[in-house]
Structure formats: structure tokens, C-alpha cells
Design an enzyme around this catalytic site. Structure first.
Site, PDB file in Angstrom:
ATOM      1  N   CYS A  68      14.910 -10.132  18.027  1.00 10.51           N
ATOM      2  CA  CYS A  68      14.215  -9.410  19.095  1.00 10.51           C
ATOM      3  C   CYS A  68      12.743  -9.791  19.210  1.00 10.51           C
ATOM      4  O   CYS A  68      12.201  -9.917  20.310  1.00 10.51           O
ATOM      5  CB  CYS A  68      14.337  -7.908  18.865  1.00 10.51           C
ATOM      6  SG  CYS A  68      15.976  -7.367  18.352  1.00 10.51           S
ATOM      7  N   ASP A  84      16.761  -2.045  14.444  1.00 11.97           N
ATOM      8  CA  ASP A  84      17.845  -1.065  14.472  1.00 11.97           C
ATOM      9  C   ASP A  84      19.188  -1.739  14.234  1.00 11.97           C
ATOM     10  O   ASP A  84      20.030  -1.236  13.481  1.00 11.97           O
ATOM     11  CB  ASP A  84      17.874  -0.357  15.824  1.00 11.97           C
ATOM     12  CG  ASP A  84      16.677   0.541  16.040  1.00 11.97           C
ATOM     13  OD1 ASP A  84      15.611   0.242  15.488  1.00 11.97           O
ATOM     14  OD2 ASP A  84      16.801   1.538  16.764  1.00 11.97           O
ATOM     15  N   CYS A 102      11.515  -5.338  19.941  1.00  7.12           N
ATOM     16  CA  CYS A 102      12.611  -4.427  19.597  1.00  7.12           C
ATOM     17  C   CYS A 102      12.239  -2.975  19.892  1.00  7.12           C
ATOM     18  O   CYS A 102      11.103  -2.656  20.235  1.00  7.12           O
ATOM     19  CB  CYS A 102      13.014  -4.611  18.140  1.00  7.12           C
ATOM     20  SG  CYS A 102      11.770  -4.067  16.965  1.00  7.12           S
ATOM     21  N   ASP A 103      13.221  -2.108  19.696  1.00  7.82           N
ATOM     22  CA  ASP A 103      13.211  -0.758  20.253  1.00  7.82           C
ATOM     23  C   ASP A 103      11.926   0.039  20.048  1.00  7.82           C
ATOM     24  O   ASP A 103      11.380   0.591  20.993  1.00  7.82           O
ATOM     25  CB  ASP A 103      14.359   0.055  19.643  1.00  7.82           C
ATOM     26  CG  ASP A 103      15.722  -0.493  20.014  1.00  7.82           C
ATOM     27  OD1 ASP A 103      15.789  -1.624  20.521  1.00  7.82           O
ATOM     28  OD2 ASP A 103      16.720   0.199  19.778  1.00  7.82           O
ATOM     29  N   LYS A 104      11.443   0.149  18.821  1.00  2.76           N
ATOM     30  CA  LYS A 104      10.341   1.063  18.539  1.00  2.76           C
ATOM     31  C   LYS A 104       8.977   0.415  18.751  1.00  2.76           C
ATOM     32  O   LYS A 104       7.959   1.109  18.801  1.00  2.76           O
ATOM     33  CB  LYS A 104      10.432   1.600  17.107  1.00  2.76           C
ATOM     34  CG  LYS A 104      11.784   2.237  16.783  1.00  2.76           C
ATOM     35  CD  LYS A 104      12.209   3.250  17.812  1.00  2.76           C
ATOM     36  CE  LYS A 104      13.650   3.667  17.634  1.00  2.76           C
ATOM     37  NZ  LYS A 104      14.626   2.586  17.857  1.00  2.76           N
ATOM     38  N   GLU A 136      20.248   6.253  14.157  1.00  6.63           N
ATOM     39  CA  GLU A 136      21.205   6.010  15.228  1.00  6.63           C
ATOM     40  C   GLU A 136      22.616   5.924  14.649  1.00  6.63           C
ATOM     41  O   GLU A 136      22.803   5.588  13.492  1.00  6.63           O
ATOM     42  CB  GLU A 136      20.875   4.711  15.968  1.00  6.63           C
ATOM     43  CG  GLU A 136      19.606   4.809  16.798  1.00  6.63           C
ATOM     44  CD  GLU A 136      19.312   3.533  17.556  1.00  6.63           C
ATOM     45  OE1 GLU A 136      20.026   2.526  17.346  1.00  6.63           O
ATOM     46  OE2 GLU A 136      18.365   3.530  18.360  1.00  6.63           O
ATOM     47  N   SER A 189      22.211   4.569  19.569  1.00 10.24           N
ATOM     48  CA  SER A 189      21.737   3.314  20.130  1.00 10.24           C
ATOM     49  C   SER A 189      21.889   3.350  21.642  1.00 10.24           C
ATOM     50  O   SER A 189      22.760   4.036  22.184  1.00 10.24           O
ATOM     51  CB  SER A 189      22.562   2.159  19.560  1.00 10.24           C
ATOM     52  OG  SER A 189      22.394   0.997  20.325  1.00 10.24           O
TER      53      SER A 189
END
Length: 565
Positions: free
Chosen positions: A55, A87, A128-130, A450, A476
Site C-alpha cells: 500500500c 491491516d 494504507c487505511d490509517k 477488524e 474491513s
């Protein structure tokens, strides 16, 4: 060109100007800067590059193009790094607890580096996500001119003639456990699902939040849609560097952009695209940093009036790169603006309004990714907020991509993800069950893991249309099915989910906005009297501090002041 040091009262002038700052200048010159460099505004390049995932893998090289743009606009770039937690890699392990915790660490570390070096503006490279909400929280907190740049989505893998993403692997794990595919087939899919750099390819959390920050106005509209390995990405990065200096000179600041209208726009984009439930947590947290009132029920209100128009995985058919080819986030925004579903006059970091930027959308003839408003995939958006006896403060369910709106079944209660996953793997979950996973909330986990491993296995075993799941943890963006997350108050705080026992009838009613358990008041009172708060799982370190300070998921799981207990 060089910008004269007296042009603006930039924070960095207190760092580098005057006789008493000679030692600081000497140190900075030792780092390779010149007197000319120090006369220009100092622009931080906050990089979330890390080698532990695809990512963010491309961000190291992308930063060089951002810095080139800063220099070209008359600034001096200073790059620094922060952490990231994958994640997808950590999913199903104790490491997953670090994911949401990392959002706060990212925000704090960017703030500390920027304040500690009195930098004037910022470009944050995220993937990535965070990393996306963490950087956005820092930008709102600092209120210094700057923007975010999303590194872009991964290209889809190819397996047996079709496009695949990481969700296919998670679901294939369940299929292998059910015996419908072999371990060799699972391994072959594993080898091709992630073909290189870039964030997960559906409208999972990373791409959901990439869309959200563009509609918030803190990333240029369309910049994130350029995939990670696209030849055009370096030019996008250079433009972001130039933009940060332009924002500084115009004194255009994040809090001027992060208005109530901007958050409504972002929510509309999330629900219109079938986006991730994690957007609820993250937009609440960004709003808190920006000082903008935002409530969990605002998501339900906006979703109820906004059609689902972007046919993206996991609820739909297409991947993030397909959206870009179809016309990108700009096309989604143009559709919504035409219907009055977003506020087109909201200002963005470029100085354009959202409406002006969306008007430039180039729709590919014949594309099927973004539907016309008169023929939406569904008349309402992809997220619903539930309340009821099990979630007095609220819970979140994604409805994009399935028509399962109501279910009543017996609770199968598990204290923690591992116990639930063991039961799913052992095929001890039956059609009609409601799997309850508790003590995985922000404080109880800690870190609100998640549950993609569990939900993917349920779907992979063919139970995705007959087994529901509720949890005080989260899901997720790749999760689909009747899966209710963010149940608040959480079990560790004595929320009603802590009082369930196996066999309790649990009802999820999307249309009624209810998640409840049929347990008599007398029985419930007896259970509450017998309930004891579990001991904290971590006594020292970041996890312990987080558990002591984190608030309710219904308010974004943001950190507050220390509390007793």
C-alpha cells in the site's frame, strides 16, 4: 525562484533568522541545506512509506517528485517519516490491535515533527487505511497550509481470466476450509492477488478515505485516482508539492476547507460509492480535530437521501482502477452535485470549489462503473446507523451490495476474535446464527480489530447470506454481508453486548434501524449485577495508554483525557 524571507511571518523564521539562531542554521547546513534554502519557506513532506505492505511501498520514490514541486514553487522541502500498520497483513492476529492505534500515533508524530521544527506547510503522502485519516487529523490539528496526496490503488491481479483483489484471498481461505477449493488453488491465487505497489483495489477503506479527503477539499480532486504505478503519478506528486507552497502564499488553511458542508460532501461520496464502514470512525475523528460538529446519525441522514451510484467492490463489480478509467471521483462528484446532493460551493485546497473541479470530469463513453442518477444501483446509500437495546449509542452496517435487511437468530457469543474464528473454521456456525464477537472495542481490544478473517471465512463457506455478525470491533472495507460493527457502548465498558449469552434471540432490522436482543428486564438486570469489568490486557506501553484514553466508537474512537477504571 526564491521567495524572500520577509514575505510572510512564517513559523520557520523563528527557527532560522537572527544571530541567536546560528547554531540551528549550522545544523541544517550540516544536513545539506544552503543559506538560500533557509531563506525560503520550509515545507514538511510527511511520508508514511514502509516496506511491510504494498500500500505504501511506492511513497519513497513519490516523495522525490513532491519535493521537486516544492522547490520549483520556491519552497524548501524537508522530508520526515512516520509509521504505518498494514491491516491486510496483520488481520487475524494480535498485531491487528495496532491498526487503529496507529492512526493516533501517525497524527501525533506528524504534529510533533511539524511543531518541533517550526515548519511552514506540509504535504502528507498517504496510502494504507490509517495513514489517510491520521495525516488528515494532523493537518486539521496544525491548521498549516498543506494537502494530502494518496499514493494510489494497486492494479488488480489476474486469476483464471478474472480480476482479483485481496478480498478474493480472504474468501478463498474460507472456501479452502469448506473443501470447495484446494490449498494449491489457494496458493496460486495468493501468488497473483497483489501484483505490486498500491493500496487494496476495491472501494475498501483506503480508497474510500482517498475519495473522502478529496471531497473534504484537503486533496486535489482526482489526484488519488491515479493508480500507484501509473506513469502519470509523478506529475501528480510534483503538482502537490507546488500546491503546498501556493497554499502558503495564499494563506489557504485546512480549517477554511474543513467545514460542515465539506464533511457532508465526504459522507455523500462514501455512501454513494458503497464505501467502508471505517469512514464513520475516521470522519468523526477528523471533524473532532477540525472543531466541526459531526454526529454518527448524520451518516444515516445523508445516506438515506443519497443513491448508491458507484458499482465498486466489495458490494459491486468493479475495482478502483475501473473507476478512474470511467471518470474518477470527479464523475461521482459531478453526478451528486447535479442532484444537489453535495454542496458545490465548498472550497478545496486548489482554490477551486468542489463544483468547479467536478465540472471538469471526463466521462468515458459507455462506462458502467458510475450509473446515471435516474438508474442508481440502490435509491439510498451504502451505510446505515442502527440503535436499539444492543447499541444505545449506535452501530454501523454496510448495506451496499445485498438485499438482506432483516434477520433474527440465536446468538453465538465469543469473547474475542480468536474464539470466533476457531468456531467458524471448525464449521460450528450454522445457517441462521448471529455470531457475536465482543471485547474487541476501542478500549476492550484494545484497538478495535477488524474482522475480515471471520467475515471472509463465513462468506467463503457459503454462509454469507444466512449468518449475520455483530461486534464492538470493526470491519474491513472489504467486508460484505449483514455485518454490524462499532456496537457502542462496547463490552469492556459494560455495554449491553457484554450481557448476551448463547441462544439469546438477536434481531437486526435495517429498515427499522434497530439491533436488539429479546431478553427480559429481570434477567438482564441479574446479568448486569453479575458482570465484572475485565482486567486490562496491557499494563504498559502504547496499548495500555490507548486503552486508558480512547473514547467511544460512536464518537470516532478519539483519545481524550485519562479516565478511571
Amino acid at each position: 525562484m526564491a521567495v524572500a524571507s520577509t514575505a510572510r511571518p512564517w513559523p520557520s523564521r523563528r527557527l532560522v533568522e537572527g544571530r541567536e539562531r546560528a547554531a540551528a542554521r549550522a545544523m541544517l547546513k550540516g544536513a545539506g541545506l544552503t543559506g538560500g534554502d533557509l531563506a525560503r519557506p520550509l515545507i514538511g513532506v510527511a511520508n508514511t512509506w514502509i516496506e511491510t505492505m504494498p500500500c505504501n511501498l511506492g511513497l519513497r520514490g513519490l516523495a522525490e517528485h513532491v519535493k521537486r514541486g516544492i522547490r520549483a514553487a520556491g519552497g524548501t522541502p524537508l522530508e520526515f517519516n512516520t509509521i504505518a500498520v498494514s491491516d491486510g497483513v496483520a488481520m487475524g492476529t494480535e498485531g491487528m490491535k495496532a491498526s487503529l492505534i496507529s492512526r493516533e500515533v501517525i497524527a501525533d508524530s506528524i504534529e510533533v515533527a511539524m511543531r518541533g521544527h517550526l515548519l511552514d506547510g506540509m504535504v502528507a503522502l498517504v496510502g494504507c487505511d490509517k495513514t489517510i485519516p491520521g495525516a488528515a487529523m494532523a493537518l486539521a490539528r496544525l491548521d498549516l497550509p498543506g494537502c494530502l496526496l494518496y499514493g494510489g490503488a494497486i492494479q488488480p491481479g489476474r486469476f483464471r481470466g478474472r480480476d482479483v483483489t485481496i478480498i478474493d484471498v480472504f474468501e478463498a481461505i474460507g472456501a479452502a476450509e469448506a473443501g470447495t477449493i484446494s490449498d494449491q488453488e489457494l496458493g496460486a491465487l495468493e501468488d497473483v492477488a497483489c501484483p505490486g505497489a498500491g493500496a487494496c483495489g476495491g472501494q475498501f477503506t483506503a480508497n474510500t478515505m482517498a475519495m473522502a479527503i478529496e471531497l473534504l477539499g484537503i486533496a486535489p480532486l482526482g489526484s488519488g485516482g491515479v493508480p500507484a504505478v501509473d506513469p502519470g503519478k509523478p506529475a501528480v506528486a510534483e503538482a502537490a508539492g507546488r500546491l503546498a507552497v501556493e497554499m502558503l502564499l495564499a494563506d489557504r488553511r485546512p480549517r477554511q476547507l474543513l467545514t460542515a458542508a465539506a464533511f457532508a460532501n465526504a459522507i455523500a461520496g462514501v455512501v454513494a460509492s458503497g464505501g467502508s464502514t471505517n469512514a464513520v470512525l475516521h470522519l468523526l475523528a477528523i471533524a473532532a480535530e477540525a472543531g466541526v460538529p459531526l454526529e454518527i446519525d448524520d451518516f444515516d441522514r445523508i445516506s438515506a437521501r443519497t443513491p448508491w451510484i458507484a458499482d465498486l467492490r466489495p458490494g459491486g463489480r468493479y475495482n478502483a482502477v475501473d473507476l478512474t478509467r470511467a471518470g474518477g471521483v470527479q464523475l461521482v462528484a459531478r453526478r451528486l452535485a447535479a442532484a444537489g446532493l453535495i454542496e458545490g460551493s465548498a472550497l478545496t485546497c486548489t482554490g477551486q470549489t468542489v463544483g468547479e473541479a467536478a465540472a471538469a470530469a471526463q466521462e468515458t463513453p459507455g462506462q458502467e462503473v458510475v450509473t446515471p442518477l435516474e438508474r442508481p444501483l440502490a435509491p439510498t446509500g451504502g451505510l446505515v446507523i442502527l440503535h436499539g437495546s444492543l447499541a444505545p449509542e449506535g452501530a454501523v452496517v454496510k448495506v451496499a451490495g445485498h438485499q438482506w435487511r432483516r434477520h433474527t437468530g440465536p446468538a453465538r457469543v465469543f469473547d474475542g476474535e480468536e474464539a470466533a474464528m476457531a468456531a467458524v473454521t471448525a464449521r460450528r456456525i450454522a445457517p441462521g446464527d448471529v455470531v457475536v464477537v465482543r471485547y474487541e472495542g476501542p478500549r476492550g481490544g484494545p484497538g478495535m480489530r477488524e474482522m475480515l478473517g471471520i467475515t471472509g471465512a463465513i462468506v467463503g463457506q457459503g454462509l454469507g447470506a444466512s449468518v449475520a455478525l455483530i461486534t464492538d470491533g470493526r470491519f474491513s472495507g472489504a467486508t460484505h454481508g449483514l455485518m454490524v460493527g462499532h456496537v457502542a457502548p462496547e463490552a469492556a465498558e459494560g455495554g449491553p453486548i457484554a450481557l448476551l449469552v448463547d441462544g439469546d434471540p438477536v434481531t437486526i432490522d435495517v429498515d427499522a434501524r434497530v439491533v436488539s436482543a429479546e431478553v427480559g428486564a429481570t434477567e438482564l438486570a441479574a446479568r448486569r449485577a453479575a458482570w465484572r469489568r475485565p482486567e486490562r490486557r496491557y499494563r504498559v506501553g502504547a496499548f495500555a495508554r490507548y486503552a486508558a484514553l480512547v473514547g467511544s466508537a460512536a464518537r470516532g474512537a478519539v483519545l481524550g483525557v485519562p479516565v478511571d477504571g
